[in-house]
Scaffold this motif. Structure first.
Motif, PDB file in Angstrom:
ATOM      1  N   MET A   1       0.858  -1.192  -0.117  1.00  0.00           N
ATOM      2  CA  MET A   1      -0.108  -0.054  -0.082  1.00  0.00           C
ATOM      3  C   MET A   1       1.003   1.341   0.091  1.00  0.00           C
ATOM      4  O   MET A   1       1.621   1.370   0.965  1.00  0.00           O
ATOM      5  N   LYS A   2       0.549   2.097  -1.126  1.00  0.00           N
ATOM      6  CA  LYS A   2       1.490   3.305  -0.991  1.00  0.00           C
ATOM      7  C   LYS A   2       0.541   4.439  -0.704  1.00  0.00           C
ATOM      8  O   LYS A   2      -0.592   4.760  -1.361  1.00  0.00           O
ATOM      9  N   LEU A   3       0.731   5.006   0.583  1.00  0.00           N
ATOM     10  CA  LEU A   3      -0.078   6.004   1.056  1.00  0.00           C
ATOM     11  C   LEU A   3       0.633   7.386   1.117  1.00  0.00           C
ATOM     12  O   LEU A   3       1.569   7.761   1.557  1.00  0.00           O
TER      13      LEU A   3
ATOM     14  N   ASP B   1       0.819   8.335  -8.121  1.00  0.00           N
ATOM     15  CA  ASP B   1       0.716   7.057  -8.215  1.00  0.00           C
ATOM     16  C   ASP B   1       0.154   6.180  -6.820  1.00  0.00           C
ATOM     17  O   ASP B   1       0.522   4.992  -6.556  1.00  0.00           O
ATOM     18  N   ALA B   2      -0.183   7.156  -5.992  1.00  0.00           N
ATOM     19  CA  ALA B   2      -0.329   6.730  -4.528  1.00  0.00           C
ATOM     20  C   ALA B   2      -1.533   5.676  -4.769  1.00  0.00           C
ATOM     21  O   ALA B   2      -2.448   5.987  -5.545  1.00  0.00           O
ATOM     22  N   ASP B   3      -1.862   4.675  -3.717  1.00  0.00           N
ATOM     23  CA  ASP B   3      -3.087   3.811  -3.478  1.00  0.00           C
ATOM     24  C   ASP B   3      -4.117   4.689  -2.884  1.00  0.00           C
ATOM     25  O   ASP B   3      -5.214   4.483  -3.267  1.00  0.00           O
ATOM     26  N   PHE B   4      -3.679   5.622  -1.894  1.00  0.00           N
ATOM     27  CA  PHE B   4      -4.732   6.010  -1.309  1.00  0.00           C
ATOM     28  C   PHE B   4      -4.069   7.540  -0.671  1.00  0.00           C
ATOM     29  O   PHE B   4      -2.860   7.570  -0.380  1.00  0.00           O
TER      30      PHE B   4
ATOM     31  N   ILE C   1      -7.739   9.244  -7.104  1.00  0.00           N
ATOM     32  CA  ILE C   1      -7.219   8.355  -6.157  1.00  0.00           C
ATOM     33  C   ILE C   1      -7.985   8.405  -4.873  1.00  0.00           C
ATOM     34  O   ILE C   1      -8.775   9.406  -4.579  1.00  0.00           O
ATOM     35  N   PRO C   2      -8.456   7.296  -4.378  1.00  0.00           N
ATOM     36  CA  PRO C   2      -9.347   7.251  -2.979  1.00  0.00           C
ATOM     37  C   PRO C   2      -8.620   8.136  -1.936  1.00  0.00           C
ATOM     38  O   PRO C   2      -7.529   8.024  -1.843  1.00  0.00           O
ATOM     39  N   PHE C   3      -9.290   8.715  -1.124  1.00  0.00           N
ATOM     40  CA  PHE C   3      -8.741   9.425  -0.136  1.00  0.00           C
ATOM     41  C   PHE C   3      -9.746   9.707   0.964  1.00  0.00           C
ATOM     42  O   PHE C   3     -10.838   9.391   0.708  1.00  0.00           O
TER      43      PHE C   3
END
Lengths: 297, 146
Positions: A1-3, A181-184, A211-213
């Motif tokens: 996971m990239k936050l 390119d973050a997942d969240f 991107i979901p946030f």
């Protein structure tokens, strides 16, 4: 996971949250890497105190004129979107600080009169802070091309269980580079008119990026309720609320980690992480972004 | 000697004021020192994101000016003028007509260096970059100034 930890407004607590979240995850045995992408003013190292093991330059390619081939036609200046080239009296002038290394001058020059040379604009440093992998970038003073340094920091990042990106403030190119390119994305704000105004800009940005946030509110018990009202109306989840605790400010002023000075806050960050994981899973399964308004789907 | 002078101006006529900013001046007036004939050129770089000084210096050079009269000139424009062999006089005020007369009388001297830093003329809502400088107090924030 990239936050990615981001915010429209500066000074809301991105670094406090990024570093303390990283440490509380590492404490539970999760493999964490923290990338400080605020390369104009990196400060995660002040709190994490990493041991730097590796340092390397960041360079960008800038055009250099091969005088004997140049006819002074001016095509290079015409195609330069960033006004980094002027042609006067048949002489080409390159302004390296304005160059975005797009390569258009080299591509379009009918005489092939450019060669690209590297120019150092910053450095990246890699190391370890306890159990946390640490990388940050430092843009040289006077340089503008922070996205290139941010890109280099991210390229140096690995594939740990959790990668936390501390983003610069704002909603401009460096921020996009940091979060794209973050997942969240966790958007940090404070319950003030400034905080709300800049939160709205940041929400617009992450929605554009798809991107979901979610939102985290720092000093949550000061100011007014408008951030919460806004988040409710926009169906944006608030996954973290940090109170206006003087002891946090005191720990911060000494360069101490909140979760070390005040261990009771470890739970706050762990719960925040659990909610982020939930929202991320939900968004991934639904194939849509969290926090979208009904009108947007 | 017959010379073509470029003056930064707030408007298109000889009786308009000299504009203190070079790169983001609303108009450039190209004046023939012999005949006092003036040609006004609207500056397309007024609201440029960056590089206004460079672009404007290129414009002035392309139109064949020998001398530039203005208030302030930054390092990038100055470099272009150097390459183009154009003399630049800074610190000029009053109307365009007065400035030209002063120059003809020999009371304005060219400068050999830029007199302001880059982006000096960028103010009043034309700044770049976002959201910094308001960083919060209470000991948790950071004050950013750029």
């Amino acid at each position: 996971m990239k936050l990615a930890i981001a915010s429209g407004k500066g000074g809301t607590g991105k670094t406090t949250i990024a570093t303390n979240l990283a440490l509380s995850l590492a404490d539970t045995g999760i493999q964490v890497q923290l990338l400080d992408c605020d390369v104009e003013e990196p400060n995660c190292h002040i709190f994490l105190k990493p041991e730097i093991e590796k340092t390397g330059p960041v360079t960008v390619a800038i055009p250099e004129v091969v005088e004997e081939k140049c006819t002074g036609c001016g095509v290079c200046a015409d195609v330069c979107e960033f006004k980094a080239i002027a042609v006067v009296k048949g002489k080409v002038l390159v302004f390296p600080e304005l160059c975005h290394s797009c390569g258009a001058c080299t591509l379009f020059c009918p005489e092939g009169a450019f060669r690209e040379v590297p120019r150092e604009i910053g450095v990246i440093e890699e190391g370890k802070a306890g159990g946390i992998g640490f990388i940050h970038g430092l843009l040289n003073i006077g340089e503008l091309m922070s996205p290139a340094v941010i890109g280099a920091v991210k390229k140096a990042g690995g594939t740990p269980d959790v990668l936390i990106i501390d983003s610069p403030p704002g909603t401009s190119c460096p921020v996009i580079e940091a979060v794209k390119d973050a997942d969240f994305v966790l958007l940090v704000t404070e319950p003030t008119p400034f905080g709300l105004n800049d939160l709205k800009l940041a929400v617009g940005m992450v929605r554009e990026l798809g991107i979901p946030f979610a939102v985290g509110i720092n000093r949550a018990d000061v100011g007014n309720d408008e951030v919460k009202t806004y988040c409710g109306r926009e169906r944006i989840e608030i996954v973290l609320e940090i109170p206006d605790d003087r002891r946090i400010a005191e720990a911060y002023s000494r360069g101490e980690m909140v979760v070390r000075a005040l261990p009771e806050y470890g739970k706050t960050f762990e719960e925040c992480w659990a909610r982020i994981v939930d929202l991320h899973n939900h968004a991934t399964q639904a194939g849509t972004s969290v926090g979208k308004t009904e009108a947007e789907g | 000697m017959d010379m073509k002078i470029a003056i930064t101006a707030t408007g298109p006529s000889l009786d308009d004021q000299v504009e203190p900013r070079f790169g983001r001046a609303p108009y450039y007036l190209f004046v023939d020192t012999e005949t006092m004939e003036a040609e006004a050129v609207q500056n397309p770089n007024v609201a440029a994101g960056g590089g206004a000084g460079i672009q404007s210096a290129q414009l002035v050079s392309d139109r064949g000016a020998n001398v530039v009269l203005t208030g302030n000139c930054g390092p990038n424009a100055f470099q272009v003028f150097g390459a183009a062999g154009i003399q630049i006089v800074v610190g000029v005020g009053g109307t365009v007509r007065q400035a030209v007369e002063q120059f003809k009388a020999g009371s304005l001297k060219p400068t050999d260096q830029a007199n302001v830093a880059s982006h000096h003329g960028m103010g009043g809502g034309m700044g770049m970059g976002g959201g910094r400088g308001m960083g919060g107090g209470r000991g948790m924030g950071r004050n950013r100034t750029s």
